[in-house]
Enzyme design. Sequence first.
Site, PDB file in Angstrom:
ATOM      1  N   GLU A 113      19.141   4.425   2.030  1.00 44.59           N
ATOM      2  CA  GLU A 113      17.188   3.878   3.062  1.00 44.59           C
ATOM      3  C   GLU A 113      16.661   4.418   1.981  1.00 44.59           C
ATOM      4  O   GLU A 113      17.025   4.938   0.596  1.00 44.59           O
ATOM      5  CB  GLU A 113      17.497   4.908   3.891  1.00 44.59           C
ATOM      6  CG  GLU A 113      17.706   4.903   5.299  1.00 44.59           C
ATOM      7  CD  GLU A 113      17.416   6.587   6.320  1.00 44.59           C
ATOM      8  OE1 GLU A 113      15.903   6.793   5.917  1.00 44.59           O
ATOM      9  OE2 GLU A 113      18.661   6.645   7.183  1.00 44.59           O
ATOM     10  N   LYS A 115      13.259   6.016   0.220  1.00 45.68           N
ATOM     11  CA  LYS A 115      12.611   6.743   0.092  1.00 45.68           C
ATOM     12  C   LYS A 115      11.311   6.921   0.111  1.00 45.68           C
ATOM     13  O   LYS A 115      10.906   6.839  -1.111  1.00 45.68           O
ATOM     14  CB  LYS A 115      13.374   7.809  -0.895  1.00 45.68           C
ATOM     15  CG  LYS A 115      12.394   9.465  -1.072  1.00 45.68           C
ATOM     16  CD  LYS A 115      13.649  10.545  -2.396  1.00 45.68           C
ATOM     17  CE  LYS A 115      13.030  11.978  -1.895  1.00 45.68           C
ATOM     18  NZ  LYS A 115      11.877  12.153  -1.991  1.00 45.68           N
ATOM     19  N   ASP A 117       7.300   7.445  -0.075  1.00 51.44           N
ATOM     20  CA  ASP A 117       6.756   8.537  -0.589  1.00 51.44           C
ATOM     21  C   ASP A 117       5.293   9.441  -0.099  1.00 51.44           C
ATOM     22  O   ASP A 117       4.542   8.552  -0.140  1.00 51.44           O
ATOM     23  CB  ASP A 117       6.528   8.008  -2.354  1.00 51.44           C
ATOM     24  CG  ASP A 117       5.603   9.852  -3.043  1.00 51.44           C
ATOM     25  OD1 ASP A 117       6.267  10.090  -2.782  1.00 51.44           O
ATOM     26  OD2 ASP A 117       5.172   8.722  -4.296  1.00 51.44           O
ATOM     27  N   GLU A 170       8.380   9.858   7.876  1.00 52.23           N
ATOM     28  CA  GLU A 170       7.410  10.242   6.899  1.00 52.23           C
ATOM     29  C   GLU A 170       6.219   9.687   7.483  1.00 52.23           C
ATOM     30  O   GLU A 170       6.116   7.818   7.102  1.00 52.23           O
ATOM     31  CB  GLU A 170       8.573   9.442   5.515  1.00 52.23           C
ATOM     32  CG  GLU A 170       7.756   9.881   4.078  1.00 52.23           C
ATOM     33  CD  GLU A 170       8.359  11.175   3.527  1.00 52.23           C
ATOM     34  OE1 GLU A 170       8.723  11.507   4.249  1.00 52.23           O
ATOM     35  OE2 GLU A 170       7.680  11.645   2.598  1.00 52.23           O
ATOM     36  N   TYR A 222      13.283   8.263  10.310  1.00 51.68           N
ATOM     37  CA  TYR A 222      14.417   8.384  10.031  1.00 51.68           C
ATOM     38  C   TYR A 222      15.469   9.232  10.206  1.00 51.68           C
ATOM     39  O   TYR A 222      16.470   8.716   9.986  1.00 51.68           O
ATOM     40  CB  TYR A 222      13.772   8.044   8.035  1.00 51.68           C
ATOM     41  CG  TYR A 222      13.576   9.247   7.675  1.00 51.68           C
ATOM     42  CD1 TYR A 222      14.159  11.062   7.840  1.00 51.68           C
ATOM     43  CD2 TYR A 222      12.096   9.435   7.516  1.00 51.68           C
ATOM     44  CE1 TYR A 222      13.419  12.171   7.496  1.00 51.68           C
ATOM     45  CE2 TYR A 222      11.310  10.252   6.693  1.00 51.68           C
ATOM     46  CZ  TYR A 222      12.297  11.720   6.531  1.00 51.68           C
ATOM     47  OH  TYR A 222      11.634  12.701   6.100  1.00 51.68           O
ATOM     48  N   LYS A 310      16.450  10.095  -7.412  1.00 50.38           N
ATOM     49  CA  LYS A 310      15.176   9.412  -7.233  1.00 50.38           C
ATOM     50  C   LYS A 310      14.780   8.702  -8.988  1.00 50.38           C
ATOM     51  O   LYS A 310      15.521   9.042  -9.960  1.00 50.38           O
ATOM     52  CB  LYS A 310      14.105  10.615  -7.887  1.00 50.38           C
ATOM     53  CG  LYS A 310      14.256  11.967  -7.294  1.00 50.38           C
ATOM     54  CD  LYS A 310      13.569  11.736  -6.469  1.00 50.38           C
ATOM     55  CE  LYS A 310      12.245  12.575  -6.381  1.00 50.38           C
ATOM     56  NZ  LYS A 310      12.290  14.050  -6.118  1.00 50.38           N
ATOM     57  N   CYS A 404     -28.461   6.657 -19.800  1.00 48.64           N
ATOM     58  CA  CYS A 404     -27.774   5.572 -19.444  1.00 48.64           C
ATOM     59  C   CYS A 404     -27.533   4.497 -20.437  1.00 48.64           C
ATOM     60  O   CYS A 404     -28.567   4.604 -21.788  1.00 48.64           O
ATOM     61  CB  CYS A 404     -28.340   4.915 -18.373  1.00 48.64           C
ATOM     62  SG  CYS A 404     -28.419   3.153 -18.084  1.00 48.64           S
ATOM     63  N   CYS A 407     -29.297   1.417 -20.630  1.00 47.13           N
ATOM     64  CA  CYS A 407     -31.183   0.990 -21.108  1.00 47.13           C
ATOM     65  C   CYS A 407     -31.719   2.283 -21.083  1.00 47.13           C
ATOM     66  O   CYS A 407     -33.471   2.132 -21.703  1.00 47.13           O
ATOM     67  CB  CYS A 407     -32.197   1.265 -19.080  1.00 47.13           C
ATOM     68  SG  CYS A 407     -32.117   2.436 -18.327  1.00 47.13           S
ATOM     69  N   CYS A 422     -27.412   6.275 -13.470  1.00 44.68           N
ATOM     70  CA  CYS A 422     -28.672   6.150 -14.316  1.00 44.68           C
ATOM     71  C   CYS A 422     -30.046   4.877 -13.451  1.00 44.68           C
ATOM     72  O   CYS A 422     -29.793   4.320 -11.899  1.00 44.68           O
ATOM     73  CB  CYS A 422     -28.628   4.492 -14.991  1.00 44.68           C
ATOM     74  SG  CYS A 422     -29.671   3.273 -15.204  1.00 44.68           S
ATOM     75  N   CYS A 427     -32.590  -1.380 -15.043  1.00 46.54           N
ATOM     76  CA  CYS A 427     -31.676  -1.016 -16.126  1.00 46.54           C
ATOM     77  C   CYS A 427     -30.852  -2.449 -16.017  1.00 46.54           C
ATOM     78  O   CYS A 427     -30.384  -3.107 -15.123  1.00 46.54           O
ATOM     79  CB  CYS A 427     -30.610   0.016 -15.798  1.00 46.54           C
ATOM     80  SG  CYS A 427     -29.325  -0.079 -16.365  1.00 46.54           S
TER      81      CYS A 427
HETATM   82  S1  IVH Z   1      16.439  12.297   4.999  1.00 38.11           S
HETATM   83  C1  IVH Z   1      17.453  16.333   6.020  1.00 38.11           C
HETATM   84  N1  IVH Z   1      15.612   9.624   4.948  1.00 38.11           N
HETATM   85  O1  IVH Z   1      12.174  12.876   1.885  1.00 38.11           O
HETATM   86  C2  IVH Z   1      17.530  15.892   5.142  1.00 38.11           C
HETATM   87  N2  IVH Z   1      14.623  12.177   3.707  1.00 38.11           N
HETATM   88  O2  IVH Z   1      13.100  15.429  -0.850  1.00 38.11           O
HETATM   89  C3  IVH Z   1      16.290  15.222   5.761  1.00 38.11           C
HETATM   90  N3  IVH Z   1      11.968  11.242   3.101  1.00 38.11           N
HETATM   91  O3  IVH Z   1      11.333  15.896   2.863  1.00 38.11           O
HETATM   92  C4  IVH Z   1      15.428  14.042   5.254  1.00 38.11           C
HETATM   93  N4  IVH Z   1      11.916   9.057   3.050  1.00 38.11           N
HETATM   94  O4  IVH Z   1       9.812  13.957   3.580  1.00 38.11           O
HETATM   95  C5  IVH Z   1      15.147  11.170   4.461  1.00 38.11           C
HETATM   96  N5  IVH Z   1      14.299   7.815   4.151  1.00 38.11           N
HETATM   97  C6  IVH Z   1      14.252   9.020   3.932  1.00 38.11           C
HETATM   98  C7  IVH Z   1      12.641   9.860   3.749  1.00 38.11           C
HETATM   99  C8  IVH Z   1      13.191  10.786   3.129  1.00 38.11           C
HETATM  100  C9  IVH Z   1      11.583   9.865   2.895  1.00 38.11           C
HETATM  101  C10 IVH Z   1      11.321  12.685   2.079  1.00 38.11           C
HETATM  102  C11 IVH Z   1      11.571  13.628   3.221  1.00 38.11           C
HETATM  103  C12 IVH Z   1      11.908  14.744   2.762  1.00 38.11           C
HETATM  104  C13 IVH Z   1      12.278  14.709   1.715  1.00 38.11           C
HETATM  105  C14 IVH Z   1      13.243  14.994   0.545  1.00 38.11           C
END
Ligand code: IVH
Length: 672
Positions: A113, A115, A117, A170, A222, A310, A404, A407, A422, A427
Site C-alpha cells: 500500500e 504510505k 504522509d 491516515e 487502511y 521509506k 521599501c 520606493c 511597505c 509604491c
Molecule cells: S499500517 C500496525 N498502512 O505510517 C501497523 N500505516 O510508521 C499500522 N501510514 O502510524 C500501520 N499509510 O500513520 C499503515 N497504508 C498504511 C499507511 C500507514 C500511512 C502511517 C501510519 C502509521 C505510520 C507507521
Amino acid sequence: MSKDKDRQRMAELREQLQYHNYRYHALDDPEISDQEFDQMMRELSDLEEQYPQWITADSPTQRVGYAPVAGFDSVAHTVPLLSLSNVFSEEELRAFCQRVERLAETDVRYFAELKIDGLAVSLTYEDGVLTQGATRGDGAEGEDITQNLRTVRSIPLRLQQPVNINVRGEVFMGRDAFVRLNQDRETAGEALFANPRNAAAGSLRQLDPKVTAQRNLDMFCYSIGYCDNDSLNTQSQSLAYLTELGFKVNPNAQPCADADELLDFIEHWAQHRQELAYDIDGIVVKVDSLQLQEALGFTAKSPRWATAYKFPAEQVVTKVLDIAVQVGRTGALTPLAHLEPVTVAGSTVSRATLHNEDIIREKDIRIGDTVILQKAGDVIPEIVASRAELRTGEEEEFTMPEHCPACGGDAVRLEGEAVRRCVNSACPAQLLERLIHFSSRGAMDIDGLGPAIMEQLVKAGLVETPADLYRLEKDQLETLDRMASKSADNLLRAIAVSKDQPLARLIFGLGIRLVGEEAARDLAAHVGSLRGLATAEPEQLMLVKSVGPKIAASVRQFFAEEANQRLLDDLVDLGIDPRAGGQAETADTDLVLDGLTFVVTGKLEGWSRSDVEQLLRGAGANITSSVSRNTDYLVAGEKAGSKLDKAQSLGVTVLDQTQFRDFLNERGVSVD
Ligand code: IVH
C-alpha cells in the site's frame, strides 16, 4: 401538511445524502451532480431549522455543528495503534521478507500500500454510528478529536451497515488544498505551514471545529482495530470490507507474491509519486493473511508482519547567491533566495521564498550559505537548513530592510503579523503587482496581458492604475517591444472584452487586502455593484457569509483612500460597472438556475410576481403555472393555498420568501 411526513422526509434525505456521500468519497463514483447533492442538503437543513428536535447526530448537516472546546480529552485505545519498522533499501526489504518467511514456515503472500504522509487516527463506530475519533498519541493513549474528525467529508458519520467497528487510517491534506491554504495565510500575514503534513496536524488540533472544517482534510482508511465480522481472512478483504462499509480506501494497493513484486511496486511509485494529488513518504508492506499476521505478532513497538519502505524526500544541496526582497501587491515584503540552479523532484529551481524574517533567523540562512533544498508538498521549493559547518566566513547575515526597496517608503511590521509591509500605496512595485493581479486569470483575465507587458506599460508611463488600461491606444502599444500592429489589436480587444467580466472578478481584481476569490464572490452577490461595495457600512458587509470584521475593515480602508475613490469613479466612467445578477454575472456562472423548474405562488412582500419570474428566467430557470413531479421548487408567499399543499404532497422543495432570498443570494443572483 403533516409533521409525520416531514419527519419521514428528513430520514429519507439523511439516508440518500449518506448514500451519495458514500458514492462520492468511498467509491469515487458519484451518481448525482454536486448541485443536486447541495439541493438535498439544503432541503434537509431547512427542515432541520423547522424541526430542531429531530436533528440526529449522524445527520450530514451536523459536520460542523459543534462549539469550540477548551482542550482535548485523552482516550485510551482499546487496541493500541502501533507504528511500523522502516527499511530504506532493496537489501533491507529482502531481509524483512526472508525473516517473515522463515518465521512463517509457510508460503507468504504480501500486500503493498502507499504510505500516506499524514496523521494516524482511530475511528470508533457503534451500531454503525461514529462515536469517537482519536489521534494516535503515544499509541496507547491519544486525544479525543471527534468533533474535528466529523468535519472531514470522507469520514462517514454513519456506515452502510449497523456494525461495531474500530478503524485506523491516515488523515491528510491534498497538495492543492495545502497550496491554497498557504496562499490565504500569506495574504492574511499569517505564518505558513512547511508542508501538507504539518498543515493537516495543525488543522486537526484546532480547538474550533469550524476552522478544521475549512481546511479540506481527507482520510484514507487502511486497517481494522476490531470488528464483529469474523469472515475476513486477508488484508485485501479487510480493505474491500472497509469500502463496503463506506470508508475511503486508497485504490493504489495490490497483493504481491514475493520481494521482487514488492520491489516493482516500490519502484513504480518512487517514479510516479509526483503524479498523486497527495504526499506519500513510502510504501507499506504487509503480510496479506490476517491469520499469519496474528501468528507473527508484534515486537514491543511494531508488528513483525509489516514494514515501511521509506522514500527519501528528494533533497539537494545548493548555494544561496543572494537574498532579494520582493514587494507584493499588498505591500508585503518577502525575502526571496536566489540559488545556484539545481534540479529537484523533476524541475530546475533557482529561487525559493524564505517567507519572512523570522524564518530566516530560525533557520540561520545567510547569503553565500550552502543549503539543503527540497520541495514542500513536492511542489514548492523550500530551504530546509543551512550547512553552517561549510561556512568560509565570507557569508553575510540578512537583515530585513526598514524601507521599501522599491520606493524607499517606510516598511512596517504590525504587531501579531509575520510580515513587514511597505505602507506607501503609491509604491511603484505594489502598483505593478496590483496591475498584474488585476489582469490575471482569476480576476479580469485579460488575455495576453501578463507580467512582462505590464512591466513595459508601467515603465513607459502608459499605465498607473487599472483604469488606465482601458484608455490605451494602438499607437501607444506599438511603441512596446515586440508589439506589432496585430498583437496590439489583439491586446486592445482583450482589454475591451474584460469590461464585461462579472462583478466578483472585478472586486477580486482590485486587490483589496484579505479579499480573496470567495469573499469577492460573496460580496458581489450582496452589494450588487462597485459603488454598492464602496458605500456599504462594515456592519452591512459583515452580513456576507465569508466576511468577518477584518475583511469588512479592509474593504472600508480601501475605499477610504482617495486614490481608490478616484479609481472607482474612473472605472465607472469608462463603462466598467458590472452588476451582480445582471448579464455579466450570469455569463460567468453559466445561468445558475439552468434546468430548474419553478412555480411561484402567493403574495411576496415587496416583489410583484412578474419581477420574480423575470429574475428567475434571467438566471436560466423554467417557470410553470402548476405544480407537478417535475417541479424543482415552489416559491410560496403569503396565502399560498392549494399549490403549496400539492407541492408538499409531492415532496417538492418549498421556499418561503426568506429562504428564496437566501437561495438566490447563495447562487450569486442579485435580488435588488
Ligand atoms: S499500517 C500496525 N498502512 O505510517 C501497523 N500505516 O510508521 C499500522 N501510514 O502510524 C500501520 N499509510 O500513520 C499503515 N497504508 C498504511 C499507511 C500507514 C500511512 C502511517 C501510519 C502509521 C505510520 C507507521
